[in-house]
Design a protein around this motif. Structure first.
Motif, PDB file in Angstrom:
ATOM      1  N   ALA A   1       0.817  -1.221   0.000  1.00  0.00           N
ATOM      2  CA  ALA A   1       0.000   0.000   0.000  1.00  0.00           C
ATOM      3  C   ALA A   1       0.850   1.270   0.000  1.00  0.00           C
ATOM      4  CB  ALA A   1      -0.938  -0.005   1.197  1.00  0.00           C
ATOM      5  N   ASP A   2       1.989   1.228   0.665  1.00  0.00           N
ATOM      6  CA  ASP A   2       2.840   2.421   0.711  1.00  0.00           C
ATOM      7  C   ASP A   2       3.770   2.532  -0.492  1.00  0.00           C
ATOM      8  OD1 ASP A   2       4.773   0.510   1.203  1.00  0.00           O
ATOM      9  OD2 ASP A   2       5.261   1.238   3.213  1.00  0.00           O
ATOM     10  N   GLY A   3       3.723   1.547  -1.399  1.00  0.00           N
ATOM     11  CA  GLY A   3       4.528   1.585  -2.612  1.00  0.00           C
ATOM     12  C   GLY A   3       5.991   1.248  -2.408  1.00  0.00           C
ATOM     13  N   SER A   4       6.352   0.799  -1.203  1.00  0.00           N
ATOM     14  CA  SER A   4       7.763   0.581  -0.889  1.00  0.00           C
ATOM     15  C   SER A   4       8.357  -0.669  -1.536  1.00  0.00           C
ATOM     16  CB  SER A   4       7.958   0.492   0.625  1.00  0.00           C
ATOM     17  OG  SER A   4       7.268  -0.637   1.144  1.00  0.00           O
ATOM     18  N   SER A   5       7.540  -1.685  -1.733  1.00  0.00           N
ATOM     19  CA  SER A   5       8.050  -2.933  -2.299  1.00  0.00           C
ATOM     20  C   SER A   5       6.884  -3.802  -2.744  1.00  0.00           C
ATOM     21  CB  SER A   5       8.905  -3.687  -1.269  1.00  0.00           C
ATOM     22  OG  SER A   5       8.119  -4.032  -0.151  1.00  0.00           O
ATOM     23  N   MET A   6       7.212  -4.995  -3.246  1.00  0.00           N
ATOM     24  CA  MET A   6       6.175  -5.929  -3.672  1.00  0.00           C
ATOM     25  C   MET A   6       6.204  -7.155  -2.771  1.00  0.00           C
ATOM     26  SD  MET A   6       5.867  -5.826  -7.679  1.00  0.00           S
ATOM     27  CE  MET A   6       7.116  -4.971  -8.586  1.00  0.00           C
ATOM     28  N   TYR A   7       5.085  -7.866  -2.749  1.00  0.00           N
ATOM     29  CA  TYR A   7       5.013  -9.104  -1.993  1.00  0.00           C
ATOM     30  C   TYR A   7       4.181 -10.105  -2.772  1.00  0.00           C
ATOM     31  CZ  TYR A   7       0.359  -7.540  -0.498  1.00  0.00           C
ATOM     32  OH  TYR A   7      -0.948  -7.122  -0.483  1.00  0.00           O
ATOM     33  N   GLU A   8       4.313 -11.367  -2.431  1.00  0.00           N
ATOM     34  CA  GLU A   8       3.588 -12.448  -3.104  1.00  0.00           C
ATOM     35  C   GLU A   8       2.729 -13.179  -2.103  1.00  0.00           C
ATOM     36  OE1 GLU A   8       6.491 -14.872  -5.091  1.00  0.00           O
ATOM     37  OE2 GLU A   8       6.963 -13.298  -6.530  1.00  0.00           O
ATOM     38  N   PHE A   9       1.558 -13.644  -2.556  1.00  0.00           N
ATOM     39  CA  PHE A   9       0.643 -14.374  -1.690  1.00  0.00           C
ATOM     40  C   PHE A   9      -0.168 -15.343  -2.523  1.00  0.00           C
ATOM     41  CE2 PHE A   9      -0.908 -10.239  -2.914  1.00  0.00           C
ATOM     42  CZ  PHE A   9      -2.207 -10.451  -3.360  1.00  0.00           C
ATOM     43  N   GLU A  10      -0.610 -16.422  -1.878  1.00  0.00           N
ATOM     44  CA  GLU A  10      -1.388 -17.450  -2.572  1.00  0.00           C
ATOM     45  C   GLU A  10      -2.839 -16.999  -2.715  1.00  0.00           C
ATOM     46  OE1 GLU A  10      -2.667 -22.153  -2.222  1.00  0.00           O
ATOM     47  OE2 GLU A  10      -1.347 -21.298  -0.710  1.00  0.00           O
ATOM     48  N   ILE A  11      -3.410 -17.261  -3.877  1.00  0.00           N
ATOM     49  CA  ILE A  11      -4.816 -16.962  -4.123  1.00  0.00           C
ATOM     50  C   ILE A  11      -5.482 -18.189  -4.747  1.00  0.00           C
ATOM     51  CG2 ILE A  11      -4.487 -14.475  -4.373  1.00  0.00           C
ATOM     52  CD1 ILE A  11      -4.617 -14.855  -7.428  1.00  0.00           C
ATOM     53  N   ALA A  12      -6.805 -18.210  -4.663  1.00  0.00           N
ATOM     54  CA  ALA A  12      -7.579 -19.274  -5.303  1.00  0.00           C
ATOM     55  C   ALA A  12      -8.073 -18.809  -6.671  1.00  0.00           C
ATOM     56  CB  ALA A  12      -8.760 -19.663  -4.432  1.00  0.00           C
ATOM     57  N   GLY A  13      -8.135 -17.491  -6.865  1.00  0.00           N
ATOM     58  CA  GLY A  13      -8.595 -16.920  -8.121  1.00  0.00           C
ATOM     59  C   GLY A  13      -8.691 -15.409  -7.982  1.00  0.00           C
ATOM     60  N   PHE A  14      -9.177 -14.755  -9.034  1.00  0.00           N
ATOM     61  CA  PHE A  14      -9.339 -13.303  -8.980  1.00  0.00           C
ATOM     62  C   PHE A  14     -10.420 -12.878  -9.963  1.00  0.00           C
ATOM     63  CE2 PHE A  14      -6.258 -14.030 -12.297  1.00  0.00           C
ATOM     64  CZ  PHE A  14      -6.562 -13.095 -13.275  1.00  0.00           C
ATOM     65  N   GLU A  15     -10.955 -11.692  -9.739  1.00  0.00           N
ATOM     66  CA  GLU A  15     -11.928 -11.076 -10.639  1.00  0.00           C
ATOM     67  C   GLU A  15     -11.468  -9.667 -10.949  1.00  0.00           C
ATOM     68  OE1 GLU A  15     -16.213 -11.127  -9.719  1.00  0.00           O
ATOM     69  OE2 GLU A  15     -15.665 -12.408  -8.045  1.00  0.00           O
ATOM     70  N   LEU A  16     -11.653  -9.229 -12.160  1.00  0.00           N
ATOM     71  CA  LEU A  16     -11.440  -7.833 -12.514  1.00  0.00           C
ATOM     72  C   LEU A  16     -12.806  -7.155 -12.444  1.00  0.00           C
ATOM     73  CD1 LEU A  16      -9.025  -8.181 -15.540  1.00  0.00           C
ATOM     74  CD2 LEU A  16      -8.471  -7.679 -13.163  1.00  0.00           C
ATOM     75  N   LEU A  17     -12.913  -6.131 -11.614  1.00  0.00           N
ATOM     76  CA  LEU A  17     -14.189  -5.459 -11.392  1.00  0.00           C
ATOM     77  C   LEU A  17     -14.271  -4.218 -12.263  1.00  0.00           C
ATOM     78  CD1 LEU A  17     -14.261  -5.772  -7.509  1.00  0.00           C
ATOM     79  CD2 LEU A  17     -15.096  -7.377  -9.213  1.00  0.00           C
ATOM     80  N   SER A  18     -15.419  -4.013 -12.876  1.00  0.00           N
ATOM     81  CA  SER A  18     -15.620  -2.881 -13.783  1.00  0.00           C
ATOM     82  C   SER A  18     -16.371  -1.757 -13.078  1.00  0.00           C
ATOM     83  CB  SER A  18     -16.427  -3.321 -14.993  1.00  0.00           C
ATOM     84  OG  SER A  18     -15.746  -4.294 -15.722  1.00  0.00           O
TER      85      SER A  18
END
Length: 60
Positions: free
Chosen positions: A37-54
């Motif tokens: 959120a602060d733009g300082s770095s990136m991180y990785e996390f496990e997900i089951a899926g994702f949606e792009l919301l319009s």
């Protein structure tokens, strides 16, 4: 917006510009890479899926 779906059934919303990649790791798990959120770095996390919301569409 992007809606990440977690393996435990929960979810979170992130601004689309913070999403950098979605890929499968060597174990076959779906992984998202996002900017903190602060733009300082990136991180990785496990997900089951994702949606792009319009904009203008109500998801319920």
């Amino acid at each position: 917006m992007i809606k990440y779906l977690y393996p435990d059934g929960s979810h979170c919303y992130r601004a689309l510009h913070t999403a950098h990649a979605v890929f499968r790791n060597a174990d076959g798990k779906l992984i998202a890479r996002a900017e903190k959120a602060d733009g300082s770095s990136m991180y990785e996390f496990e997900i089951a899926g994702f949606e792009l919301l319009s904009p203008g569409i109500v998801y319920d």
